[in-house]
Design a protein around this motif. Sequence first.
Motif, PDB file in Angstrom:
ATOM      1  N   LEU A 167      -9.339   1.321   8.165  1.00  0.00           N
ATOM      2  CA  LEU A 167      -9.000   1.114   6.762  1.00  0.00           C
ATOM      3  C   LEU A 167      -9.889   2.009   5.902  1.00  0.00           C
ATOM      4  O   LEU A 167     -11.118   1.984   6.027  1.00  0.00           O
ATOM      5  CB  LEU A 167      -9.214  -0.368   6.402  1.00  0.00           C
ATOM      6  N   ASP A 168      -9.242   2.795   5.027  1.00  0.00           N
ATOM      7  CA  ASP A 168      -9.968   3.720   4.157  1.00  0.00           C
ATOM      8  C   ASP A 168     -10.514   2.949   2.950  1.00  0.00           C
ATOM      9  O   ASP A 168      -9.750   2.345   2.198  1.00  0.00           O
ATOM     10  CB  ASP A 168      -8.986   4.815   3.719  1.00  0.00           C
ATOM     11  N   CYS A 169     -11.835   2.950   2.803  1.00  0.00           N
ATOM     12  CA  CYS A 169     -12.479   2.169   1.730  1.00  0.00           C
ATOM     13  C   CYS A 169     -13.331   3.073   0.852  1.00  0.00           C
ATOM     14  O   CYS A 169     -14.041   3.936   1.349  1.00  0.00           O
ATOM     15  CB  CYS A 169     -13.461   1.149   2.295  1.00  0.00           C
ATOM     16  N   LEU A 170     -13.309   2.809  -0.445  1.00  0.00           N
ATOM     17  CA  LEU A 170     -14.301   3.381  -1.356  1.00  0.00           C
ATOM     18  C   LEU A 170     -15.204   2.214  -1.741  1.00  0.00           C
ATOM     19  O   LEU A 170     -14.723   1.153  -2.116  1.00  0.00           O
ATOM     20  CB  LEU A 170     -13.643   3.913  -2.631  1.00  0.00           C
TER      21      LEU A 170
ATOM     22  N   TYR B  66     -16.897  11.695  -9.409  1.00  0.00           N
ATOM     23  CA  TYR B  66     -16.452  12.098  -8.084  1.00  0.00           C
ATOM     24  C   TYR B  66     -17.505  12.907  -7.329  1.00  0.00           C
ATOM     25  O   TYR B  66     -17.295  13.291  -6.184  1.00  0.00           O
ATOM     26  CB  TYR B  66     -15.148  12.895  -8.177  1.00  0.00           C
ATOM     27  N   ALA B  67     -18.640  13.168  -7.989  1.00  0.00           N
ATOM     28  CA  ALA B  67     -19.646  14.060  -7.395  1.00  0.00           C
ATOM     29  C   ALA B  67     -20.191  13.523  -6.075  1.00  0.00           C
ATOM     30  O   ALA B  67     -20.561  14.300  -5.198  1.00  0.00           O
ATOM     31  CB  ALA B  67     -20.775  14.302  -8.390  1.00  0.00           C
ATOM     32  N   SER B  68     -20.234  12.182  -5.916  1.00  0.00           N
ATOM     33  CA  SER B  68     -20.788  11.649  -4.674  1.00  0.00           C
ATOM     34  C   SER B  68     -19.737  11.608  -3.565  1.00  0.00           C
ATOM     35  O   SER B  68     -20.037  11.294  -2.424  1.00  0.00           O
ATOM     36  CB  SER B  68     -21.383  10.259  -4.902  1.00  0.00           C
ATOM     37  N   LEU B  69     -18.479  11.876  -3.903  1.00  0.00           N
ATOM     38  CA  LEU B  69     -17.409  11.789  -2.907  1.00  0.00           C
ATOM     39  C   LEU B  69     -16.959  13.144  -2.378  1.00  0.00           C
ATOM     40  O   LEU B  69     -16.254  13.228  -1.383  1.00  0.00           O
ATOM     41  CB  LEU B  69     -16.197  11.068  -3.506  1.00  0.00           C
TER      42      LEU B  69
ATOM     43  N   GLN C 294     -16.958   7.087   0.557  1.00  0.00           N
ATOM     44  CA  GLN C 294     -15.633   6.855   1.130  1.00  0.00           C
ATOM     45  C   GLN C 294     -15.849   6.657   2.621  1.00  0.00           C
ATOM     46  O   GLN C 294     -16.450   7.509   3.280  1.00  0.00           O
ATOM     47  CB  GLN C 294     -14.721   8.054   0.875  1.00  0.00           C
ATOM     48  N   CYS C 295     -15.400   5.520   3.154  1.00  0.00           N
ATOM     49  CA  CYS C 295     -15.663   5.202   4.558  1.00  0.00           C
ATOM     50  C   CYS C 295     -14.366   4.821   5.265  1.00  0.00           C
ATOM     51  O   CYS C 295     -13.437   4.308   4.647  1.00  0.00           O
ATOM     52  CB  CYS C 295     -16.570   3.977   4.709  1.00  0.00           C
ATOM     53  N   GLN C 296     -14.368   5.021   6.564  1.00  0.00           N
ATOM     54  CA  GLN C 296     -13.290   4.495   7.399  1.00  0.00           C
ATOM     55  C   GLN C 296     -13.876   3.267   8.092  1.00  0.00           C
ATOM     56  O   GLN C 296     -14.788   3.384   8.905  1.00  0.00           O
ATOM     57  CB  GLN C 296     -12.842   5.529   8.434  1.00  0.00           C
TER      58      GLN C 296
END
Lengths: 304, 260
Positions: free
Chosen positions: B89-92, A30-33, B3-5
Amino acid sequence: MSSLKTRIAKLELETPLLTASGTFGFGDEYASLMNLEGLGGLVVKTITLLPRSGNPPPRLVETPAGMLNAIGLQNPGLQHFLEKELPLLQNLHIPLILSIAGETEEEYAALAEALEGCTGIAALELNLSCPNVKKGGILFGTDIVLLGSLVEKVRAHWTGTLIAKLTPNVTDVVHLAHAAARGGADVIAAINTIRGMVIDITKRRPLLGNRFGGLSGPAVRPVAVKIVYDLYEAIKLPIIGMGGIMNTNDALQFIMAGASAVAVGTGNFVEPRTIPQITAGLKEYMEKSGIKDLHELVGAAHES
Amino acid sequence: MKQCQALVQEINEVSSYFYCLTLEEPYLAQTAQPGQFLHLRVGNGIAPLLRRPFSVAGTSPATGTIRLLFRRVGAGTELLSCLRKGDWLDCLGPLGTPFSAVGKDPAVLLAGGAGVAPLLFLGESMLNAGKNVHLFYGAADAKALLPVDRFLSPGVLIHFATEDGSVGEHGNLSDVFKLALDKGLAPGELFACGPLPLLRVLANENRRWVLPMQVSLEENMACGVGACQGCAVLIKKDGETLYKRVCREGPVFNSSEVVW
């Protein structure tokens, strides 16, 4: 300025928000988030003395407002943890809480002994309740005598903060909490997952490779809040509350029920930034409500 | 990985139950590799709760768009199918280990049903790299087939297989591919994605063909980033077996290393 500082036994936390064991790995994923240093503390996934390969797949399945998991404590074992993971974790400037499990009292004790004196481990959390393991854990967490004796054995080897994480899969969690307290635990964490099963109707067999698993997520929240509420009335030890916390209001419920700190588990999977969001939300709530110290809220739902 | 929108640029039903979703998100469009996936938050509530993984079906780095193809089969894809142009849309992503081309020509892509999505991206990228690419694409019938030529530049040789014979060759994908081998097709390497029974058959046959073969696997997933160990598959390597994560070491695995 409102303060989110909290204290669980000897452990001072900048915020009451912890990760729930097994949902955040060793933190690196999770460190990059997110900024890990914004966490109140990092509870890493359970380690055992020897590596464990875990349960056969499928290991998880979504259920109404929740999920069932049966990972089987897959982990690289103590030695790998000490050599490869701990040095990285020591660089984080947040309290590190290490969850441990074993199949015998001796294994728990050996882990505590090996970890005593290691720099950077703020507390040990005893995983007494993972319902996924065929032997071991389950017995300790559901039997007053076994639980008390186990905590005592670990206590003899570990001078730091000792957290007993209780299973809800018993008739009355309060009795088990008393046993943990008598054995020398400093903190009670509640709850671990609730046992459950999903049947695959096309195969006419249990869906999970392990047949059953542990239920988590919003579905378990009311059960968990009630247990924390009961524990707060019955025991003097500080409580880490968890079970389906997804947002600030959920965290507030646990704090008002009596939790001095809370942990987010399944919520991390849905929104990796759940903890930073709740941290900001708690601060905003306290400032709006004119609350200076988080402790004013702990147990606020109880009549004084 | 970020994490992007992402902005929904276009969504349409390209064949019955199959949707093509085009998202505008330059970072994803420029970094995603064939075989990688996005982990999408399909709703805002708690049912469905978990994110859903979708293989990337194509990108246009120049316009900053990324394409997904999905079949509406459950609560998650139902919600996704209701998205409209202009929604967020929320994307990882991009997540997972991509395909890696070993380099022998021609490359043969073996796609069953919705498993075609990552192979379209791979085919397109291999074509651009100057390789010869064959796509064998199978489904139950004409209705279940995606108009794949719409998502591929001319140059990829497409072989259709339907179990009822309504389009392309009559039969299941592995039989139709075997027939092509008998007729002299000599693949340099294989890439497969689709239902597990199909992949099992192909992996088993490949013990005779002995071709380099990569497969893209699916498993129920929670975190998508490697933390929860939920999406385990059994892998054998150097004489020992161990569980690896579809989301991290996968979804692409070497077929000979999977314990089928």
